[in-house]
Each structure stands twice: as C-alpha cells, then as structure tokens.
Design an enzyme around this catalytic site. Structure first.
Site, PDB file in Angstrom:
ATOM      1  N   CYS A  70       0.895  -1.130  -0.092  1.00 51.36           N
ATOM      2  CA  CYS A  70       0.037   0.056  -0.137  1.00 51.36           C
ATOM      3  C   CYS A  70       0.862   1.154   0.081  1.00 51.36           C
ATOM      4  O   CYS A  70       1.917   1.215   0.870  1.00 51.36           O
ATOM      5  CB  CYS A  70      -0.901   0.028   1.382  1.00 51.36           C
ATOM      6  SG  CYS A  70      -1.855   1.535   1.585  1.00 51.36           S
ATOM      7  N   CYS A 195       0.342   3.878  -6.715  1.00 56.21           N
ATOM      8  CA  CYS A 195      -0.670   3.231  -6.002  1.00 56.21           C
ATOM      9  C   CYS A 195      -1.084   1.731  -6.809  1.00 56.21           C
ATOM     10  O   CYS A 195      -1.119   1.896  -8.018  1.00 56.21           O
ATOM     11  CB  CYS A 195      -2.134   4.026  -5.937  1.00 56.21           C
ATOM     12  SG  CYS A 195      -3.283   3.055  -5.327  1.00 56.21           S
TER      13      CYS A 195
END
EC number: 5.1.1.3
Length: 271
Positions: A70, A195
């Site tokens: 993440c 991302c």
C-alpha cells in the site's frame, strides 16, 4: 516461512500476483484491510494505527517479513513504524517506494552519497491524497537525484471506482487526472503509478500521457526487488507456493470483488 502482503484493500493483489510469478515456491499471506479502505482520505495518525494493526496480524500468521503493498501506508507509516515500533531482530517490514526510486535514479538504496545528476528531470506522480500530502516520494527521490521536478497528482475517486469494479469509469477518472497534471507539466520524462490499484487502468494512463513519457508501474519492480532481498536474507524464504487470504471486511463479498483484480474469486477468510 510465509511472507505477508498488506494492503488497505484489494490493490495489493497486483503486487501479490507479480510476487507469485517471480517466486513460485514462496508462501504468502495476503491481508486486505477492506473494512477501513480506502486509506487515502484518512489522517496520518489513523493510517499509522491501521498499518500497525495489519502488520501485527500478519506477524501472528507467522510472517517474518511483511511487504506494505500500500503506497499510502508506505508513505505515511513505514518510517515511524520501523523506527518506533518494529523489532528488526525479529521481523522486517518493507515498503513499495524503494524499488521505484532505485529504478528512477539508478542508485541502490544503501548508497548514501550526496545526490547526483542521474539524467532524471521531470517526474509525474499519480497517487492517493495521503501519499501526495506526505511528501515522501519527492523527498526520497531528491535525496538521490539533483534537479528533478516532481509534480504530484492526487487521483481522487480512482481507488473507489476500481474497488467497486467500475473499470470503465475508473479509466475516465484516470484520464481526467492525467490531463489535469499535464497542464502543470506538459511533457514529463517519467510518470509513476504510485498506487497498487492503478495498474488495473494502466492502459488509460498510457493513452493519456505523451508517447515519449516512460510509465513506471510497480508490480514487476517490487517482485524483482523482493527476489533480490531474499537472496541476501535467506531466513525469510520458504514454502511450497501456498497462499492464504485474510480480510477485515466481509470475506464472501471481498472474495467476490477480488475477481476484478485476478479474474477469479478468492477464498478470503476473516482476519
């Protein structure tokens, strides 16, 4: 020994898929904090606490090494986690920024010599609001490369559309964010998809960017970096290729939504 892969939701499955291809004999445990996703709009203190909770849960599963798949957690929580919470003699936690910065600057992470001219000039960063606000990516980049312009773009709404499986809408959102960034940096030398969800609409980013712009997506870089790391830290290796899936959300619903990322439903169980 299994390796943990932690993400705020399902985006980390793009990293896990690349890891499994690169390391087919390695065991993995995936944990998605779907009950609290997305992390991007959350304040830093919440992101830190949620990241600690997720990593600790993976330690309970027997993981000696955890990958923060993440970017928001890597940008906001990783440094303080490593300095103030982690016992490195017992466990290790790695983020996803390092391989990208090594790739862009052509410098190893352990190279602490002053920043140099690496040939890198203009970088577009597409990421969540929390990743952008942390300033972590341009800060680490500038420690290693001189005279680099980094223009970030917080891609509001993109993670939510991808997690919902609305990929056509997500592609339009990605295009709009690229067009907005290009008004500030018309011809970026490189563009980073910061991302782990964004590889699902990589084609939309590619189509909206100038043809001369090099698009940097994380999964293959992360996989190569982990393979190299395991070559130097053999104690974290092991297994037969087994993978298990945990979620803080509803296992059946999350497992069904995983089809968007993997093409098939996955057997998630409750964390």
């Amino acid at each position: 020994m299994p390796i943990g892969v932690f993400d705020s939701g399902l985006g980390g499955l793009t990293i896990l898929e690349a890891l499994r291809r690169a390391l087919p004999g390695q065991d993995f445990v995936y944990l998605g904090d779907n009950a609290n996703a997305p992390y991007g709009p959350r304040p830093p203190v919440e992101i830190y606490d949620l990241t600690i909770a997720g990593v600790a849960r993976l330690f309970e599963e027997g993981c000696g090494l955890v990958i923060l798949a993440c970017n928001t957690a890597s940008a906001v929580a990783l440094h303080d986690l490593q300095v103030n919470w982690l016992n490195p003699a017992a466990h290790r936690v790695l983020g996803v920024f390092v391989p990208v910065i090594e790739h862009l600057t052509r410098r190893d992470w352990g190279d602490n010599t002053p920043p140099t001219h690496t040939g890198l000039r203009d970088v577009a960063l597409f990421a969540t609001a929390a990743t952008v606000q942390s300033g972590a990516f341009p800060r680490e980049l500038r420690f290693r490369a001189r005279d680099v312009t980094v223009v970030p773009r917080a891609c509001v709404g993109l993670v939510e559309a991808i997690e919902a499986g609305e990929l056509a809408a997500a592609a339009l959102i990605a295009r709009d964010h690229v067009e907005a960034l290009l008004r500030h940096l018309p011809a970026p030398q490189s563009a980073v998809l910061g991302c782990t969800h964004y590889p699902l609409v990589e084609a939309a980013f590619r189509a909206a960017l100038p043809r001369a712009t090099t698009l940097v997506s994380q999964p293959a870089l992360i996989a190569a970096s982990l393979a190299d790391y395991l070559g130097r830290h053999r104690r974290f290796e092991g297994g037969s290729g087994a993978v298990s899936y945990l979620t803080t959300g509803d296992p059946a619903a999350v497992g069904a939504r995983a089809r968007v990322f993997t093409g098939t439903a996955l057997p998630f169980r409750s964390a």
